[in-house]
Design a protein around this motif. Structure first.
Motif, PDB file in Angstrom:
ATOM      1  N   GLN A   1       0.814  -1.216   0.000  1.00  0.00           N
ATOM      2  CA  GLN A   1       0.000   0.000   0.000  1.00  0.00           C
ATOM      3  C   GLN A   1       0.847   1.264   0.000  1.00  0.00           C
ATOM      4  OE1 GLN A   1       0.094  -2.322   2.424  1.00  0.00           O
ATOM      5  NE2 GLN A   1      -0.327  -1.470   4.475  1.00  0.00           N
ATOM      6  N   ASP A   2       2.117   1.140   0.455  1.00  0.00           N
ATOM      7  CA  ASP A   2       2.980   2.322   0.502  1.00  0.00           C
ATOM      8  C   ASP A   2       3.462   2.754  -0.878  1.00  0.00           C
ATOM      9  OD1 ASP A   2       2.733   2.488   3.216  1.00  0.00           O
ATOM     10  OD2 ASP A   2       4.648   1.491   3.660  1.00  0.00           O
ATOM     11  N   VAL A   3       3.363   1.847  -1.876  1.00  0.00           N
ATOM     12  CA  VAL A   3       3.824   2.210  -3.218  1.00  0.00           C
ATOM     13  C   VAL A   3       2.671   2.194  -4.215  1.00  0.00           C
ATOM     14  CG1 VAL A   3       6.183   1.442  -2.811  1.00  0.00           C
ATOM     15  CG2 VAL A   3       4.505  -0.169  -3.710  1.00  0.00           C
ATOM     16  N   ALA A   4       1.455   2.221  -3.720  1.00  0.00           N
ATOM     17  CA  ALA A   4       0.303   2.258  -4.619  1.00  0.00           C
ATOM     18  C   ALA A   4       0.359   3.533  -5.452  1.00  0.00           C
ATOM     19  CB  ALA A   4      -0.987   2.213  -3.805  1.00  0.00           C
TER      20      ALA A   4
ATOM     21  N   ALA B   1       5.505  -7.145  -0.159  1.00  0.00           N
ATOM     22  CA  ALA B   1       5.912  -7.223  -1.562  1.00  0.00           C
ATOM     23  C   ALA B   1       7.380  -6.865  -1.667  1.00  0.00           C
ATOM     24  CB  ALA B   1       5.076  -6.308  -2.443  1.00  0.00           C
ATOM     25  N   VAL B   2       7.965  -7.256  -2.798  1.00  0.00           N
ATOM     26  CA  VAL B   2       9.329  -6.846  -3.122  1.00  0.00           C
ATOM     27  C   VAL B   2       9.293  -6.164  -4.481  1.00  0.00           C
ATOM     28  CG1 VAL B   2      11.662  -7.641  -3.701  1.00  0.00           C
ATOM     29  CG2 VAL B   2      10.435  -8.665  -1.776  1.00  0.00           C
ATOM     30  N   VAL B   3       9.877  -4.968  -4.549  1.00  0.00           N
ATOM     31  CA  VAL B   3       9.979  -4.236  -5.802  1.00  0.00           C
ATOM     32  C   VAL B   3      11.370  -4.485  -6.379  1.00  0.00           C
ATOM     33  CG1 VAL B   3       9.929  -1.987  -6.925  1.00  0.00           C
ATOM     34  CG2 VAL B   3       8.402  -2.455  -4.993  1.00  0.00           C
ATOM     35  N   PRO B   4      11.487  -5.041  -7.589  1.00  0.00           N
ATOM     36  CA  PRO B   4      12.808  -5.284  -8.168  1.00  0.00           C
ATOM     37  C   PRO B   4      13.601  -3.997  -8.297  1.00  0.00           C
ATOM     38  CG  PRO B   4      11.114  -6.458  -9.390  1.00  0.00           C
ATOM     39  CD  PRO B   4      10.391  -5.540  -8.449  1.00  0.00           C
TER      40      PRO B   4
ATOM     41  N   ARG C   1       2.002  -5.561  -6.256  1.00  0.00           N
ATOM     42  CA  ARG C   1       0.838  -6.253  -5.698  1.00  0.00           C
ATOM     43  C   ARG C   1       1.246  -7.042  -4.458  1.00  0.00           C
ATOM     44  NH1 ARG C   1       1.816 -11.366  -7.107  1.00  0.00           N
ATOM     45  NH2 ARG C   1       2.998 -11.756  -9.026  1.00  0.00           N
ATOM     46  N   GLU C   2       0.272  -7.377  -3.635  1.00  0.00           N
ATOM     47  CA  GLU C   2       0.526  -8.175  -2.426  1.00  0.00           C
ATOM     48  C   GLU C   2       1.163  -9.512  -2.815  1.00  0.00           C
ATOM     49  OE1 GLU C   2      -0.304  -7.571   0.867  1.00  0.00           O
ATOM     50  OE2 GLU C   2      -1.151  -5.575   0.529  1.00  0.00           O
ATOM     51  N   GLY C   3       2.262  -9.853  -2.171  1.00  0.00           N
ATOM     52  CA  GLY C   3       2.930 -11.132  -2.413  1.00  0.00           C
ATOM     53  C   GLY C   3       3.889 -11.136  -3.579  1.00  0.00           C
TER      54      GLY C   3
END
Length: 409
Positions: free
Chosen positions: A59-62, A108-111, A129-131
């Motif tokens: 939600q922090d990067v929505a 989540a992990v952002v590449p 997205r979640e997961g």
């Protein structure tokens, strides 16, 4: 004469599986599991990152994009192998490497490719997205699950799984230990200058390779002259070291047949004629040690093959190889059978199963006989990729007829 099938049964009944053993992973490779293997832990062991990037709360990067990136402070750095527990606070990110444990709170992990790669503050240019890019604990293997079944051949992948589960040893069916002995006073080793009447020993080299290819372990490849005392002394020197003895030569009907002379009157080995070409003279039985009561010595299985090289190797393929592989629990003990169309005519002796060398073309579905049928023409067998199997009641076949073959490729 004994039929091919009858002699196959005799040899198969001699060669029994050895008791299961527990060995290290390297030694277990290529062997067959004696029992099921259950996972002692889950895989992955913990939630971890599938990418190099940043652990975040989704939600922090929505809404993050190239045009409207989201900036977050990088609160911690998590390399693979870090063991202290970590927690991700809302509105922050942790730089994380592939395989590193996921901090609690992260969803989540952002590449790293979708960020500026910052170490104090990171600019994130994509939503998550979640997961996303998270490997969950137990998603591959759940503790207690059977992951490998009895009868499974231990492959490199199976070894990798066992190692990942912390298993350092596996219980397997051991390899059959085979002693291959070539007989003949005319035989000398490679590198020796030949005298008139001498030939280089090749059968033991060839059959040892065939035994290893079948999955067995070769104990030794000694050679004996046609002297019965020397032959017996050599065998006694390897007493107890082999699960199967294979001899070659010395089983025909002439004089100086050392194997028949050594065992013919003992009752432990039976010498027969098998209705096949090549490989008619055969023998099989058990070798009992001279000392100790017979009741306490089951005897070592021994299979005596003819001395002509093609006869020896074809006999190994027909009688020994399938029995060896079956005793080790290996799959597909028999060579694959194929149906093909003959490209030329051939003749075969009545009353004998003939095994002819051939070249099989799987694309065309055809097979061509290769070389003369005589049992000393080893060159042709070395270049063949199949054996044509021609039934006992067939004396002639024409080009275009179907024939069954054994695929040696």
């Amino acid at each position: 004469m004994r039929t091919v099938e009858e002699h196959q049964r005799v040899v198969a009944e001699l060669i029994a599986a050895r008791p299961a053993v527990t060995v290290g992973l390297a030694e277990a490779e290529g062997r067959v599991l004696a029992g099921d293997v259950a996972a002692p832990l889950s895989l992955p062991v913990f939630d971890n990152s599938a990418m190099d990037g940043y652990a975040v709360r989704a939600q922090d990067v929505a809404g993050a994009s190239d045009a409207a990136p989201v900036k977050l402070p990088v609160a911690d750095d998590i390399p693979a192998g870090r063991t202290d527990p970590l927690s991700l606070a809302p509105g922050t990110a942790h730089r994380i490497m592939t395989g590193a444990p996921l901090p609690s709170g992260a969803t989540a992990v952002v590449p790293v490719e979708f960020t500026d790669g910052g170490t104090d503050t990171v600019e994130i240019r994509a939503t998550a997205r979640e997961g996303q890019h998270i490997r969950l604990a137990g998603e591959d293997v759940t503790a207690g699950t059977t992951v490998l079944r009895a009868g499974h051949v231990v492959s490199p992948a199976a070894l990798g799984l066992a190692a990942a589960l912390g298993l350092g040893r596996l219980t397997v069916l051991p390899r059959q230990r085979v002693l291959v002995m070539s007989t003949g006073s005319e035989l000398v080793s490679a590198g020796t200058e030949l005298k008139p009447g001498q030939i280089y020993e090749s059968n033991a080299v060839m059959l040892a390779a065939a035994a290893r290819e079948a999955g067995a372990e070769v104990v030794a490849t000694p050679t004996s002259s046609d002297d019965v005392t020397q032959f017996s002394t050599v065998l006694e020197g390897y007493a107890g070291q082999a699960d199967l003895i294979i001899t070659t030569g010395g089983v025909s009907a002439g004089a100086y047949e050392v194997v028949k002379d050594a065992f013919g009157g003992s009752g432990g080995v039976e010498f027969v004629k098998v209705a096949m070409q090549p490989g008619m003279p055969q023998g099989a039985g058990r070798l009992h040690r001279a000392a100790g009561p017979a009741t306490s010595d089951p005897g070592t299985p021994i299979v005596t093959l003819p001395g002509n090289p093609v006869s020896a190797l074809v006999s190994f393929e027909v009688f020994v190889r399938p029995a060896l592989r079956a005793a080790m629990g290996l799959p597909n003990p028999h060579r694959p059978r194929r149906n093909a169309v003959l490209t030329e005519g051939l003749t075969s002796p009545k009353g004998k199963r003939q095994f002819r060398r051939g070249v099989y073309d799987p694309t065309a579905g055809t097979v061509t006989t290769y070389g003369p049928p005589a049992s000393h023409h080893l060159r042709w067998l070395a270049s063949a990729n199949c054996l044509l199997e021609i039934a006992e009641d067939v004396t002639e076949m024409a080009a275009g007829e179907p024939v069954q073959l054994w695929d040696l490729s």
